[in-house]
Design a protein around this motif. Structure first.
Motif, PDB file in Angstrom:
ATOM      1  N   THR A 133     -22.454 -37.798 -17.780  1.00  0.00           N
ATOM      2  CA  THR A 133     -22.774 -36.450 -18.235  1.00  0.00           C
ATOM      3  C   THR A 133     -24.267 -36.225 -18.102  1.00  0.00           C
ATOM      4  N   PRO A 140     -20.830 -33.103 -24.398  1.00  0.00           N
ATOM      5  CA  PRO A 140     -19.381 -32.986 -24.620  1.00  0.00           C
ATOM      6  C   PRO A 140     -18.979 -33.743 -25.884  1.00  0.00           C
ATOM      7  N   ARG A 254     -20.356 -31.130 -13.418  1.00  0.00           N
ATOM      8  CA  ARG A 254     -20.062 -30.618 -14.765  1.00  0.00           C
ATOM      9  C   ARG A 254     -19.839 -29.112 -14.752  1.00  0.00           C
ATOM     10  N   THR A 326     -15.861 -37.643 -18.113  1.00  0.00           N
ATOM     11  CA  THR A 326     -17.160 -37.523 -18.766  1.00  0.00           C
ATOM     12  C   THR A 326     -17.566 -38.791 -19.463  1.00  0.00           C
ATOM     13  N   SER A 369     -16.910 -29.214 -24.964  1.00  0.00           N
ATOM     14  CA  SER A 369     -18.303 -29.112 -25.355  1.00  0.00           C
ATOM     15  C   SER A 369     -18.434 -28.704 -26.790  1.00  0.00           C
TER      16      SER A 369
END
Length: 372
Positions: A133, A140, A254, A326, A369
């Motif tokens: 990430t 996230p 992302r 992620t 998120s």
């Protein structure tokens, strides 16, 4: 036998727990619980017997001076209570400690004994894992549970993970088998800047916790710290073309994956958080109203703690992580001094160069998120 003579009758209590070590990348989870304890002046009412759960050659005690008298602090897990006022007062039971070295089942049973005696209605366990990430995007945060009914009613993911786990996964399962509703919140920390602290990830966990239990949490200096952390990492990444290129690749991946998240539902959740901060317990203190990004429009430009130079990016080995990729590894990059029975990311208490564990912490099936 658990005796709680000094603890008052609690109002709608929720237990919030975090453990240093394998499940605490960047110390994000343990720092979140420490923040709650500090902001609400928690009072410690119990500590587990360190001799029962810790290997002192792995988690060493510390010696300090108190007015010329030498004293020893033993590694352990402590429980404190905080009372949150406002229109809908409720109490939090904070559990903060180190992942135990042994007797995990007894450790969980002891915590569940406290939960039962205190009338805890929900257990929320915080964790953090290393992932692919970018530090420039919202952190996230995934919410998972083993309870299908709880997953439906609280809009969580039902975990289907199989593989190595840490104390977060074990405690969640122990709660489920004991009939105590339990949720785990996982923040994904960039693997290329894993050194603690990570105020941006801590802030993301607190925002997600706030949404989960419908409680306004004072953020103090965390938003500003998160901004400063991101600025520092931006500067370090800019000095290395390979890191900068890799971050850009993560950003593109992302943004493509999360394009559907620019939805009315995501915007509505963020607006609800804004209204809660505005109306929940009076006007927010200066600097305390912040989304995960620190302002309603965009994400935080982070804070001070990530000053160590990011390591050159290497693709982590596929390990336990969210299905969307992620999360890849949950070992901390810190020398937190916390190890677990299955191999801590912090390794020995004095090791600054932490080794990644063979499998990451118990992560969720998918990430969402904390900006949502």
């Amino acid at each position: 036998m658990i005796e709680l003579d000094g603890v008052p009758e609690l109002v709608d209590p929720v237990m919030v727990a975090a453990f240093e070590g394998w499940n605490d990348a960047g110390d994000a989870a343990s720092t979140a619980v420490a923040h709650l304890d500090s902001e609400w002046k928690g009072e410690v009412f119990a500590a587990l017997d360190a001799e029962d759960y810790y290997d002192f050659q792995v988690n060493r005690p510390t010696v300090w001076l108190d007015g010329g008298v030498r004293k020893i602090t033993w590694p352990t897990t402590r429980l404190s209570v905080v009372r949150v006022g406002g229109d809908k007062p409720r109490d939090l039971v904070l559990v903060r400690g180190i992942e135990p070295s042994m007797r995990w089942r007894s450790f969980c049973n002891e915590l569940l004994g406290f939960a039962h005696e205190l009338g805890v209605e929900l257990v929320v366990i915080l964790g953090a894992l290393l992932g692919d990430t970018p530090h420039t995007r919202p952190v996230p945060v995934s919410g998972v549970t083993s309870d299908p009914d709880l997953a439906r009613t609280m809009d969580l993911e039902e975990t289907k993970y199989e593989g190595p786990t840490g104390i977060v996964g074990i405690l969640q399962e122990a709660c489920t088998h004991a009939g105590v509703p339990a949720v785990s919140l996982w923040a994904a920390v960039p693997h290329y800047v894993s050194q603690p602290p990570n105020p941006k990830a801590t802030l993301a966990l607190l925002n997600r916790l706030e949404d989960l239990i419908d409680l306004r949490i004072p953020l103090g200096e965390l938003p500003e710290d998160a901004r400063a952390w991101q600025v520092g990492v931006d500067q370090l990444a800019a000095e290395d073309s390979e890191v900068a290129e890799y971050v850009q690749t993560l950003e593109e991946a992302r943004d493509t994956a999360e394009l559907p998240e620019a939805s009315g539902e995501a915007i509505a959740r963020e607006f609800e958080r804004y209204l809660r901060r505005r109306d929940g317990s009076g006007p927010a203190a200066p600097g305390s109203h912040a989304t995960e990004s620190g302002d309603p429009a965009g994400y935080l430009r982070d804070g001070p703690g990530g000053r160590a130079r990011p390591v050159r990016p290497q693709r982590p080995e596929p390990t336990e992580g969210p299905a969307d990729g992620t999360g890849s590894d949950s070992g901390t990059g810190s020398d937190s001094g916390a190890d677990d029975a299955g191999g801590s990311a912090g390794e020995a208490s004095g090791g600054a160069d932490a080794k990644k564990p063979p499998g990451s912490a118990e992560p969720p099936e998918s990430s969402e998120s904390s900006e949502d």
